[in-house]
Design a protein around this motif. Structure first.
Motif, PDB file in Angstrom:
ATOM      1  N   GLY A 125       0.816  -1.211   0.000  1.00 55.18           N
ATOM      2  CA  GLY A 125       0.000   0.000   0.000  1.00 55.18           C
ATOM      3  C   GLY A 125       0.848   1.258   0.000  1.00 55.18           C
ATOM      4  N   ILE A 126       1.906   1.256   0.787  1.00 57.03           N
ATOM      5  CA  ILE A 126       2.816   2.403   0.830  1.00 57.03           C
ATOM      6  C   ILE A 126       3.480   2.589  -0.536  1.00 57.03           C
ATOM      7  CG2 ILE A 126       4.995   3.243   1.807  1.00 57.03           C
ATOM      8  CD1 ILE A 126       4.158   2.001   4.474  1.00 57.03           C
ATOM      9  N   ALA A 127       3.930   1.470  -1.130  1.00 53.41           N
ATOM     10  CA  ALA A 127       4.585   1.546  -2.444  1.00 53.41           C
ATOM     11  C   ALA A 127       3.617   2.095  -3.492  1.00 53.41           C
ATOM     12  CB  ALA A 127       5.084   0.158  -2.847  1.00 53.41           C
ATOM     13  N   LEU A 128       2.353   1.634  -3.435  1.00 54.04           N
ATOM     14  CA  LEU A 128       1.338   2.124  -4.378  1.00 54.04           C
ATOM     15  C   LEU A 128       1.096   3.619  -4.214  1.00 54.04           C
ATOM     16  CD1 LEU A 128      -1.502  -0.574  -4.415  1.00 54.04           C
ATOM     17  CD2 LEU A 128      -0.296   0.394  -6.402  1.00 54.04           C
ATOM     18  N   ALA A 129       0.976   4.057  -2.969  1.00 55.37           N
ATOM     19  CA  ALA A 129       0.724   5.483  -2.710  1.00 55.37           C
ATOM     20  C   ALA A 129       1.877   6.324  -3.227  1.00 55.37           C
ATOM     21  CB  ALA A 129       0.509   5.711  -1.214  1.00 55.37           C
ATOM     22  N   ASP A 130       3.116   5.853  -2.997  1.00 52.60           N
ATOM     23  CA  ASP A 130       4.276   6.601  -3.477  1.00 52.60           C
ATOM     24  C   ASP A 130       4.297   6.648  -5.002  1.00 52.60           C
ATOM     25  OD1 ASP A 130       5.032   7.065  -0.914  1.00 52.60           O
ATOM     26  OD2 ASP A 130       6.724   5.668  -0.891  1.00 52.60           O
ATOM     27  N   TRP A 132       1.751   6.346  -7.051  1.00 50.63           N
ATOM     28  CA  TRP A 132       0.652   7.178  -7.511  1.00 50.63           C
ATOM     29  C   TRP A 132       0.989   8.669  -7.349  1.00 50.63           C
ATOM     30  CZ3 TRP A 132      -5.058   5.419  -6.846  1.00 50.63           C
ATOM     31  CH2 TRP A 132      -5.880   6.268  -7.561  1.00 50.63           C
ATOM     32  N   ALA A 133       1.583   8.990  -6.222  1.00 50.89           N
ATOM     33  CA  ALA A 133       1.945  10.391  -5.970  1.00 50.89           C
ATOM     34  C   ALA A 133       2.944  10.880  -7.013  1.00 50.89           C
ATOM     35  CB  ALA A 133       2.528  10.530  -4.564  1.00 50.89           C
ATOM     36  N   ARG A 134       3.862   9.976  -7.383  1.00 48.35           N
ATOM     37  CA  ARG A 134       4.858  10.341  -8.395  1.00 48.35           C
ATOM     38  C   ARG A 134       4.190  10.565  -9.753  1.00 48.35           C
ATOM     39  NH1 ARG A 134       8.044   6.132  -6.535  1.00 48.35           N
ATOM     40  NH2 ARG A 134       9.347   7.031  -4.929  1.00 48.35           N
ATOM     41  N   ALA A 149       3.793  10.786   1.238  1.00 44.17           N
ATOM     42  CA  ALA A 149       3.701  10.010   0.008  1.00 44.17           C
ATOM     43  C   ALA A 149       4.708  10.521  -1.011  1.00 44.17           C
ATOM     44  CB  ALA A 149       2.297  10.089  -0.549  1.00 44.17           C
TER      45      ALA A 149
END
Lengths: 154, 157
Positions: A125-130, A132-134, A149
């Motif tokens: 989830g953390i990897a996905l949020a990062d 997505w933010a990028r 994020a």
């Protein structure tokens, strides 16, 4: 290196605390969320009160940090849309799994193999949020306490 | 020993977590935050060559702290059991794994997006008197209370 060792020791203390206060127990969390157990809310209120008093004392006394002798200070965090959007998702997951990020780690440390699933979800989830933010080039958010994020944007 | 084995009295528990947040601040203006710690650990796991930062050390510390407590109280067991949840789901591994994985995804994505979780926004951010943290904490507490009643309350799942 000193900073990392000290942070590691604080982490050990915090993990120990999470187990001692039963934040690692499903019934402790879900019982609080069903408003059947007061423990979490009383502890949380005391913890926030202690932190506010401690930080105000440090700042008003003009204290400097122990490692680099800089003034004790923190970034300001104005309310933003993502505080609401992200927290709606986080609160839902917290209620489903009966655990939040710290306790997940402490559970794994205590040999609880099922919590490896929660941990895998947490890290993904953390990897996905990062990611997505990028992708969406979110503006850098002044984050209070970690978990930005966009923290690692170049 | 028996004092440690019993659940920590809540006034002491609150005092201790406050001291952790204030202590990290005093050491080097560090924020308490388990999601940031997990994020730091993830960065290190992806690129070990870049070295481990303080957040990675904090994260590994949390694992060791949970382990230490379990060892000292003779409750360390390597087991698939998940007390509480097993009673509600019947103990079969597949539904439990699916629920915990989905819950973990929501926790990780949501807390990272919001810039913090129960420790980061709840204790540290509100402790720093930050309006954004108060908004985040209010939101996730209300969401969690509502979802818990829907899923785990009487008449729930």
């Amino acid at each position: 290196m000193r900073k990392r060792v000290i942070a590691g020791l604080f982490g050990v203390g915090f993990g120990f605390w999470l187990a001692w206060t039963r934040m690692t127990d499903f019934d402790q969390i879900v019982g609080a969320l069903l408003l059947q157990r007061a423990y979490l809310w009383l502890m949380f209120a005391t913890g926030v009160f202690t932190t506010i008093v401690g930080l105000q004392l440090l700042q008003r006394a003009g204290a400097v940090t122990l490692l680099r002798h800089e003034p004790v200070s923190w970034p300001s965090v104005p309310p933003q849309r993502r505080h609401v959007v992200g927290s709606l998702l986080f609160g839902t997951g917290w209620a489903l799994a009966g655990a939040c990020p710290g306790p997940i780690a402490a559970q794994v440390g205590a040999g609880r193999l099922s919590s490896l699933f929660t941990l895998a979800g947490l890290l993904a989830g953390i990897a996905l949020a990062d990611a997505w933010a990028r992708r969406t080039a979110q503006p850098r958010v002044a984050s209070p306490c970690a978990g930005e994020a966009t923290e690692n944007l170049a | 020993m028996s004092f440690i084995a019993r659940v920590c009295p809540w006034p002491l528990a609150g005092l201790l977590v406050g001291l952790v947040a204030v202590g990290l601040q005093w050491v080097d203006n560090l924020p308490l935050g388990a999601t940031g710690a997990a994020g730091g650990f993830l960065e290190w796991a992806r690129r070990p060559a870049a070295g481990a930062g303080w957040r990675t050390f904090f994260f590994v510390g949390m694992l060791l702290g949970g382990c230490l407590y379990a060892l000292l109280t003779h409750s360390f067991r390597i087991s698939w059991a998940y007390p509480g949840l097993d009673a509600r789901l019947g103990g079969a591994l597949a539904p439990k794994a699916a629920l915990l994985l989905a819950g973990g995804l929501l926790i990780g994505f949501g807390a990272r997006w919001a810039g913090g979780c129960t420790s980061g926004h709840g204790i540290c951010g509100i402790g720093r008197l930050q309006a954004g943290s108060l908004l985040a904490t209010t939101t996730f507490v209300v969401a969690a209370v509502v979802v818990a009643h829907l899923v785990w309350g009487t008449g729930g799942l």
